[in-house]
Design a protein around this motif. Sequence first.
Motif, PDB file in Angstrom:
ATOM      1  N   ARG A  39     -12.341   6.484  10.883  1.00 43.79           N
ATOM      2  CA  ARG A  39     -13.669   6.905  11.301  1.00 43.79           C
ATOM      3  C   ARG A  39     -14.762   5.909  10.949  1.00 43.79           C
ATOM      4  O   ARG A  39     -15.931   6.128  11.247  1.00 43.79           O
ATOM      5  N   SER A  40     -14.388   4.786  10.334  1.00 46.27           N
ATOM      6  CA  SER A  40     -15.421   3.833   9.927  1.00 46.27           C
ATOM      7  C   SER A  40     -15.701   2.781  11.011  1.00 46.27           C
ATOM      8  O   SER A  40     -16.607   1.978  10.884  1.00 46.27           O
ATOM      9  N   ILE A  41     -14.922   2.775  12.054  1.00 52.13           N
ATOM     10  CA  ILE A  41     -15.139   1.827  13.155  1.00 52.13           C
ATOM     11  C   ILE A  41     -15.394   2.601  14.448  1.00 52.13           C
ATOM     12  O   ILE A  41     -14.653   3.532  14.780  1.00 52.13           O
ATOM     13  N   ILE A  42     -16.446   2.217  15.156  1.00 55.88           N
ATOM     14  CA  ILE A  42     -16.668   2.796  16.493  1.00 55.88           C
ATOM     15  C   ILE A  42     -16.642   1.665  17.509  1.00 55.88           C
ATOM     16  O   ILE A  42     -17.316   0.652  17.335  1.00 55.88           O
ATOM     17  N   CYS A  43     -15.839   1.837  18.542  1.00 63.38           N
ATOM     18  CA  CYS A  43     -15.772   0.855  19.623  1.00 63.38           C
ATOM     19  C   CYS A  43     -16.634   1.387  20.777  1.00 63.38           C
ATOM     20  O   CYS A  43     -16.353   2.455  21.318  1.00 63.38           O
ATOM     21  N   VAL A  44     -17.671   0.642  21.122  1.00 64.94           N
ATOM     22  CA  VAL A  44     -18.596   1.086  22.166  1.00 64.94           C
ATOM     23  C   VAL A  44     -18.161   0.500  23.510  1.00 64.94           C
ATOM     24  O   VAL A  44     -18.074  -0.718  23.658  1.00 64.94           O
TER      25      VAL A  44
END
Lengths: 198, 198
Positions: B79-84
């Motif tokens: 949950r610490s990485i978001i790919c936009v």
Amino acid sequence: MHYPEPISKLIDSFMKLPGIGPKTAQRLAFYVLNMKEEDVVDFSRSLMKVKRELQFCSVCGHITDVDPCYICTDKSRDRSIICVVQDTKDVIAMEKMREYSGMYHVLHGAISPMDGIGPEDINIPALLERLKDENVKELILATNPNIEGESTAMYISRLVKPIGLKTTRLAHGLPVGGDLEYADEVTLSKAIEYRTEL
Amino acid sequence: MHYPEPISKLIDSFMKLPGIGPKTAQRLAFYVLNMKEEDVVDFSRSLMKVKRELQFCSVCGHITDVDPCYICTDKSRDRSIICVVQDTKDVIAMEKMREYSGMYHVLHGAISPMDGIGPEDINIPALLERLKDENVKELILATNPNIEGESTAMYISRLVKPIGLKTTRLAHGLPVGGDLEYADEVTLSKAIEYRTEL
């Protein structure tokens, strides 16, 4: 797998159609997602209707939603000519021309000994029945201009010869708007053979 | 016109899909006519389901049949990485790779002043809300490598800079399996610029 279930099922359905691979199926399914609801409802209903309401005309074999079909029941058409075609799509091609006003008979195939398709496997017996009952003067054999189509035409022509019925075949020659340069040799030789005087 | 009504309606429906013209639509409609009844029923149902049961995930914006989507509720993901990404299809492309296990955020578009699309018109406000609540350490800006995608990435990167969040962009370079000869100059110049030591 990576798709929500409804969309992966739709992709599978699109992939069952001819010429549609996984990429195109995916593109179409996602397009459906953004289509207007009423268009999707129409699409969904049409699919069911085509499968459930269409049948083959019991007289000529054309697809229809009423039996006999609108061509067979059209009083203005010339009942003395029957145009014999291989496929329902051929009827539609002929009708688009708007110049033929006779009847049709759809064979749903052509004689092809290689594929084990004989005269009894296509709609020929029904044609012979029609010829007995109806007052037919000419049979236009409009099967495809390939080996199967030609031999089917030849077969039917010999079959009806004893009745003394006139049988004709569509003319061979150069397609209108075509280029002489790109015509194959057989077509060109037919075009020379059947040249017309001006 | 020349078709029985159910089939002409189906042809119209097929023609509404992208890349399908009258000839292909006719071919597909006639193909449906000869398909197995259960396949047609499945097809028809899937169309309705895709339109009626699918929605966008209220967290990440990905399409889903349950809200929040299966990615947002998957406890095993980072949950610490978001790919936009710009589009739901991009999520699927990333998932197919099977190497990324972080979260996603779908923008449903890119900033494009030419088309009158500003930051408020795409899913950026929701992204900022997520950044406030969730404990995110890195934002991978995987918008498309074209003008709109680049400027959207640039915009988001500047927006989140004050929060001190790490933002990254997908690498540019030669596609694997591609041919150097056919690479365009910009790609080639990026490939030179970001060359790696062996």
